[in-house]
Design a protein around this motif. Structure first.
Motif: not given
Length: 226
Positions: A17-25, A76-84
């Motif tokens: 539940s912690f992952v779903t509520q706080w970590l998963q975007p 992670l939620r709010r981690t907007s860093e994308v690697e290509l």
């Protein structure tokens, strides 16, 4: 450094539940970020890089692969860093990759500023960052909320060929890797699909564990990071 109370005080029975509520975007947030990144992928696929900065042949993009947390499904939620990782036709070996790596990065840097679609997304902070290996890094914005997205682009040799399975690569790939005498880690993007697939196709439980470990690391070693 102490952990945040939210995680430290969470019993094992409530970690999912912690992952779903706080970590998963959220799906909407993730899709908005990926929509902006698709503009970058489109630019890379359609652009040709040739004739300058020591590159004496055409460099077509064979494939663009999302790697890192967005690629393997552990962002992670709010981690907007994308690697290509960008596989190019001008790299026929690890040695050629080493030879033309900087030339390709310089050409990409130049061509980025000519892409109207990326300029419309607020393209800025474009720089070639030294690392293992060197990479092109820049920021764009999402269309709806104008959230900043940091994009890292790494050119690579397509050592594993057009189709990548989860099986071990043939021995000759490692032979050519050793013979290239590269700095440790410089050619790791060539194997990024194997690294991504190793996690991508694993059960959700494992991905949740990886998110927890990342969250713990950010709180314990980088306090204040999002």
């Amino acid at each position: 450094m102490a952990l945040t109370p939210e995680l430290y005080d969470t019993p094992a029975s409530r970690l999912d539940s912690f992952v779903t509520q706080w970590l998963q975007p959220s799906r909407d947030w993730k899709e908005e970020v990926l929509e902006a990144v698709r503009t970058v992928q489109k630019f890379l696929r359609e652009e040709h890089f040739e004739g300058e900065h020591g590159l004496d042949q055409e460099a077509r993009v064979l494939k663009v692969v999302k790697v890192g947390s967005f690629g393997n499904g552990t962002v992670l939620r709010r981690t907007s860093e994308v690697e290509l990782v960008v596989f190019l036709s001008c790299f026929h070996s690890f040695r050629e990759e080493a030879r033309y790596h900087q030339a390709v990065l310089s050409l990409m840097w130049k061509k980025l500023w000519c892409c109207r679609d990326l300029l419309a997304l607020g393209l800025e902070n474009v720089e070639i960052v030294q690392g293992v290996p060197d990479a092109l890094v820049f920021t764009i914005q999402t269309r709806k909320t104008a959230e900043l997205v940091t994009v890292t682009v790494v050119p690579a040799y397509r050592a594993l060929g057009p189709s990548v399975s989860n099986s071990q690569p043939p021995p000759e790939v490692y032979v050519s890797l050793i013979e290239a005498h590269g700095y440790p880690g410089n050619f790791s993007p060539s194997f990024s699909e194997l690294q991504r697939n190793f996690v991508k196709h694993r059960p959700t439980k494992l991905k949740s564990l990886l998110r927890l470990v990342k969250h713990w690391y950010l709180q314990a070693c980088h306090p204040g990071s999002s």
